[in-house]
Write a protein that holds these residues in place. Structure first.
Motif, PDB file in Angstrom:
ATOM      1  N   THR A  94       0.838  -1.196   0.000  1.00 26.94           N
ATOM      2  CA  THR A  94       0.000   0.000   0.000  1.00 26.94           C
ATOM      3  C   THR A  94       0.874   1.247   0.000  1.00 26.94           C
ATOM      4  OG1 THR A  94      -1.779  -1.153   1.175  1.00 26.94           O
ATOM      5  CG2 THR A  94      -1.802   1.247   1.249  1.00 26.94           C
ATOM      6  N   ARG A  95       1.966   1.226   0.770  1.00 28.21           N
ATOM      7  CA  ARG A  95       2.905   2.354   0.773  1.00 28.21           C
ATOM      8  C   ARG A  95       3.416   2.634  -0.627  1.00 28.21           C
ATOM      9  NH1 ARG A  95       8.798   2.460   2.011  1.00 28.21           N
ATOM     10  NH2 ARG A  95       8.743   0.564   0.725  1.00 28.21           N
ATOM     11  N   ASP A  96       3.843   1.571  -1.314  1.00 30.96           N
ATOM     12  CA  ASP A  96       4.415   1.743  -2.651  1.00 30.96           C
ATOM     13  C   ASP A  96       3.371   2.276  -3.639  1.00 30.96           C
ATOM     14  OD1 ASP A  96       6.794   0.818  -1.622  1.00 30.96           O
ATOM     15  OD2 ASP A  96       6.577  -1.212  -2.440  1.00 30.96           O
ATOM     16  N   ALA A  97       2.158   1.741  -3.551  1.00 28.89           N
ATOM     17  CA  ALA A  97       1.099   2.213  -4.445  1.00 28.89           C
ATOM     18  C   ALA A  97       0.738   3.666  -4.143  1.00 28.89           C
ATOM     19  CB  ALA A  97      -0.135   1.316  -4.320  1.00 28.89           C
ATOM     20  N   ALA A  98       0.725   4.013  -2.859  1.00 24.57           N
ATOM     21  CA  ALA A  98       0.388   5.385  -2.468  1.00 24.57           C
ATOM     22  C   ALA A  98       1.448   6.368  -2.937  1.00 24.57           C
ATOM     23  CB  ALA A  98       0.226   5.467  -0.950  1.00 24.57           C
TER      24      ALA A  98
ATOM     25  N   SER B 135       9.481   4.697   6.047  1.00 25.99           N
ATOM     26  CA  SER B 135      10.261   3.458   6.058  1.00 25.99           C
ATOM     27  C   SER B 135       9.710   2.442   7.043  1.00 25.99           C
ATOM     28  CB  SER B 135      11.723   3.758   6.408  1.00 25.99           C
ATOM     29  OG  SER B 135      12.324   4.568   5.417  1.00 25.99           O
ATOM     30  N   GLY B 136       8.673   2.838   7.801  1.00 27.18           N
ATOM     31  CA  GLY B 136       8.070   1.935   8.764  1.00 27.18           C
ATOM     32  C   GLY B 136       6.785   2.518   9.307  1.00 27.18           C
ATOM     33  N   ALA B 137       6.228   1.849  10.347  1.00 24.40           N
ATOM     34  CA  ALA B 137       4.894   2.164  10.867  1.00 24.40           C
ATOM     35  C   ALA B 137       3.902   1.983   9.723  1.00 24.40           C
ATOM     36  CB  ALA B 137       4.844   3.556  11.488  1.00 24.40           C
ATOM     37  N   PHE B 138       2.802   2.742   9.688  1.00 27.82           N
ATOM     38  CA  PHE B 138       1.901   2.637   8.529  1.00 27.82           C
ATOM     39  C   PHE B 138       1.200   3.968   8.264  1.00 27.82           C
ATOM     40  CE2 PHE B 138      -0.622  -0.122  11.740  1.00 27.82           C
ATOM     41  CZ  PHE B 138      -1.168   0.976  12.382  1.00 27.82           C
ATOM     42  N   TYR B 139       2.037   5.013   8.108  1.00 27.27           N
ATOM     43  CA  TYR B 139       1.507   6.349   7.854  1.00 27.27           C
ATOM     44  C   TYR B 139       2.227   6.996   6.681  1.00 27.27           C
ATOM     45  CZ  TYR B 139      -0.182   5.583  12.575  1.00 27.27           C
ATOM     46  OH  TYR B 139      -0.783   5.044  13.690  1.00 27.27           O
TER      47      TYR B 139
ATOM     48  N   LEU C 110      -2.007   4.267   6.360  1.00 31.17           N
ATOM     49  CA  LEU C 110      -1.863   3.230   5.346  1.00 31.17           C
ATOM     50  C   LEU C 110      -2.379   1.883   5.833  1.00 31.17           C
ATOM     51  CD1 LEU C 110       1.773   4.071   4.164  1.00 31.17           C
ATOM     52  CD2 LEU C 110      -0.377   4.787   3.090  1.00 31.17           C
ATOM     53  N   ALA C 111      -2.987   1.873   7.032  1.00 36.46           N
ATOM     54  CA  ALA C 111      -3.471   0.629   7.610  1.00 36.46           C
ATOM     55  C   ALA C 111      -4.855   0.268   7.115  1.00 36.46           C
ATOM     56  CB  ALA C 111      -3.477   0.731   9.138  1.00 36.46           C
ATOM     57  N   ALA C 112      -5.503   1.182   6.398  1.00 38.08           N
ATOM     58  CA  ALA C 112      -6.800   0.888   5.786  1.00 38.08           C
ATOM     59  C   ALA C 112      -6.591   0.018   4.549  1.00 38.08           C
ATOM     60  CB  ALA C 112      -7.501   2.197   5.428  1.00 38.08           C
ATOM     61  N   THR C 113      -7.677  -0.314   3.873  1.00 37.79           N
ATOM     62  CA  THR C 113      -7.521  -1.083   2.632  1.00 37.79           C
ATOM     63  C   THR C 113      -6.818  -0.227   1.585  1.00 37.79           C
ATOM     64  OG1 THR C 113      -9.624  -0.359   1.651  1.00 37.79           O
ATOM     65  CG2 THR C 113      -9.698  -2.274   3.134  1.00 37.79           C
ATOM     66  N   GLU C 114      -6.134  -0.887   0.666  1.00 32.16           N
ATOM     67  CA  GLU C 114      -5.399  -0.138  -0.362  1.00 32.16           C
ATOM     68  C   GLU C 114      -6.343   0.713  -1.197  1.00 32.16           C
ATOM     69  OE1 GLU C 114      -2.837  -1.259  -4.304  1.00 32.16           O
ATOM     70  OE2 GLU C 114      -2.147  -2.132  -2.395  1.00 32.16           O
TER      71      GLU C 114
ATOM     72  N   ASP D  95      -9.148   2.145  -0.256  1.00 32.48           N
ATOM     73  CA  ASP D  95      -9.523   3.332   0.517  1.00 32.48           C
ATOM     74  C   ASP D  95      -8.384   4.345   0.547  1.00 32.48           C
ATOM     75  OD1 ASP D  95     -12.098   2.559   1.057  1.00 32.48           O
ATOM     76  OD2 ASP D  95     -11.703   1.885   3.113  1.00 32.48           O
ATOM     77  N   VAL D  96      -7.155   3.848   0.704  1.00 33.59           N
ATOM     78  CA  VAL D  96      -6.008   4.759   0.750  1.00 33.59           C
ATOM     79  C   VAL D  96      -5.852   5.491  -0.581  1.00 33.59           C
ATOM     80  CG1 VAL D  96      -3.494   4.891   0.931  1.00 33.59           C
ATOM     81  CG2 VAL D  96      -4.786   3.467   2.541  1.00 33.59           C
ATOM     82  N   LEU D  97      -5.898   4.759  -1.680  1.00 34.27           N
ATOM     83  CA  LEU D  97      -5.700   5.381  -2.994  1.00 34.27           C
ATOM     84  C   LEU D  97      -6.846   6.332  -3.333  1.00 34.27           C
ATOM     85  CD1 LEU D  97      -4.246   2.390  -5.044  1.00 34.27           C
ATOM     86  CD2 LEU D  97      -3.030   4.196  -3.806  1.00 34.27           C
ATOM     87  N   ASN D  98      -8.062   5.918  -3.015  1.00 39.04           N
ATOM     88  CA  ASN D  98      -9.196   6.820  -3.255  1.00 39.04           C
ATOM     89  C   ASN D  98      -9.078   8.067  -2.388  1.00 39.04           C
ATOM     90  OD1 ASN D  98     -10.386   5.131  -5.136  1.00 39.04           O
ATOM     91  ND2 ASN D  98     -11.646   4.070  -3.625  1.00 39.04           N
ATOM     92  N   GLY D  99      -8.591   7.897  -1.152  1.00 33.94           N
ATOM     93  CA  GLY D  99      -8.409   9.044  -0.271  1.00 33.94           C
ATOM     94  C   GLY D  99      -7.375  10.019  -0.806  1.00 33.94           C
ATOM     95  N   ILE D 100      -6.286   9.501  -1.334  1.00 37.67           N
ATOM     96  CA  ILE D 100      -5.249  10.373  -1.893  1.00 37.67           C
ATOM     97  C   ILE D 100      -5.768  11.114  -3.118  1.00 37.67           C
ATOM     98  CG2 ILE D 100      -2.990  10.369  -3.039  1.00 37.67           C
ATOM     99  CD1 ILE D 100      -2.209   8.065  -1.144  1.00 37.67           C
TER     100      ILE D 100
END
Length: 394
Positions: free
Chosen positions: A305-309, A324-328, A372-376, A378-383
């Motif tokens: 998800t990080r990479d896609a975001a 580089s870590g966590a999920f933000y 970034l802990a949500a579904t991919e 949701d993250v991409l749509n949010g961005i």
């Protein structure tokens, strides 16, 4: 004798309670909860459920009658499981990971509260990262200490240098909080970073409270920590099962410290919680010693998800700090945008909730934190929604 003005007057909350600031993250979350169908990217809440074998262990413990008080510092089997995990996953030596140094707490925040209470007297000062998790400041107020913010590197989220920290010190400085992998920037400190800050703190007689609650959630290189890299420092290492094991609602964490400090933290724990839930601790034993596939699967999913975001941010010309870590994901907005107002407008008008950077300190005033802990999806749509909203404001 009561005066006319005092008769019937309502008592007021204590000043220390009034001094605790409300969470800017929770303020946005409340607005999102009031809007059905909102996309939640504001909270550090894994989209995954707790692994079945962990749930089964809690149920089995309850059915077997393991529902009574336990030792204040934690069940021996859980403290031993923590020690085994620290050696296996964190590279600790057996002496550092001695179960006698472990204090089991109600989440990582319970460990932080016990640590603050054990090392800070009224009026003492504690250095906290800016931007940083809001509770680092709130906890200082809760124990009537004074938080003093130090700025982490704006480009990487990395540590400050000693000269910058020295400029903030006073005779009342007692401790410094460090956080890697970091909330909100996703920065991961190197072993050299930890060693340098640890040596700086040791030379000045300060405690180091090291929040390592995201220790298993790294993207590029395994995360390291303070205890094994700064052997001369007085380190209190804080961990949680909330993020790595998707156990946010179970409320279990732990701290590891030298025996005298662990004993002091245990006394704090006795005063405020007596002990942590027995079935929860036994579930946590299953988490730490059982199959670890769920942890690795979540880590890899967050990395994807990080990479896609990041790829989407590049396409949409959004500025960010690479986590580089966590999920933000820490997005940096144009100087003309009020990030806090932008965040509230985003949830109220477009149904996407993100955390305003100002919730994490003055250094975050021009940023947003996206979970970034949500579904991919949701993250991409949010961005995409963020980019569209920014386009309309310019």
């Amino acid at each position: 004798m009561a005066t006319a003005t005092s008769v019937g007057a309502a008592p007021q909350p204590a000043s220390r309670a009034r001094a605790i600031p409300g969470s800017g993250i929770r303020a946005v979350a409340a607005a999102a909860w009031a809007r059905p169908g909102a996309v939640h990217l504001e909270l550090g809440e894994p989209a995954y459920d707790t692994a079945p074998h962990i749930v089964d262990a809690a149920a089995a413990a309850a059915r077997a009658g393991r529902t009574h008080y336990g030792p204040t510092a934690g069940l021996p089997e859980f403290r031993e499981a923590v020690a085994a995990k620290l050696v296996r996953d964190n590279g600790w030596t057996a002496d550092l990971a001695d179960p006698a140094r472990v204090v089991v707490t109600a989440g990582g925040v319970g460990a932080l509260f016990a640590a603050y209470s054990a090392v800070l007297d009224t009026g003492d000062e504690i250095l906290v990262p800016d931007p940083g998790w809001p509770n680092f400041v709130a906890l200082a107020h809760a124990v009537q200490a004074r938080p003093v913010r130090y700025t982490v590197d704006a480009g990487t989220g990395g540590p400050p240098n000693g000269a910058e920290l020295d400029a903030l010190m006073t005779p009342r400085t007692r401790a410094i909080v460090v956080n890697s992998p970091a909330n909100p920037t996703g920065a991961v400190w190197t072993a050299a970073d930890c060693a340098a800050i640890g040596e700086w703190a040791s030379d000045r007689g300060l405690w180091v409270i090291s929040d390592e609650c995201y220790d298993r959630l790294w993207f590029d290189e395994p995360a390291t920590g303070m205890a094994m890299n700064a052997p001369s420092a007085n380190v209190i290492s804080v961990f949680s099962l909330s993020k790595s094991y998707a156990m946010t609602g179970w409320r279990i964490g732990y701290a590891v410290a030298a025996a005298p400090l662990a004993a002091a933290m245990t006394r704090v724990q006795e005063a405020v919680a007596s002990c942590v839930s027995t079935p929860t601790q036994l579930a946590a034993v299953a988490a730490l010693l059982g199959p670890q596939e769920s942890v690795e699967n979540m880590r890899l999913a967050y990395r994807a998800t990080r990479d896609a975001a990041l790829a989407m941010c590049q396409r949409l010309d959004l500025r960010y700090i690479r986590p580089s870590g966590a999920f933000y994901l820490w997005l940096q907005l144009p100087d003309t945008i009020d990030a806090q107002q932008f965040a509230f407008d985003l949830v109220e008008r477009r149904g996407v909730a993100v955390a305003p950077g100002s919730a994490f300190g003055p250094a975050g005033a021009g940023a947003l934190r996206v979970s970034l802990a949500a579904t991919e999806d949701d993250v991409l749509n949010g961005i995409e929604t963020i980019a569209a909203a920014l386009e309309e404001t310019q």
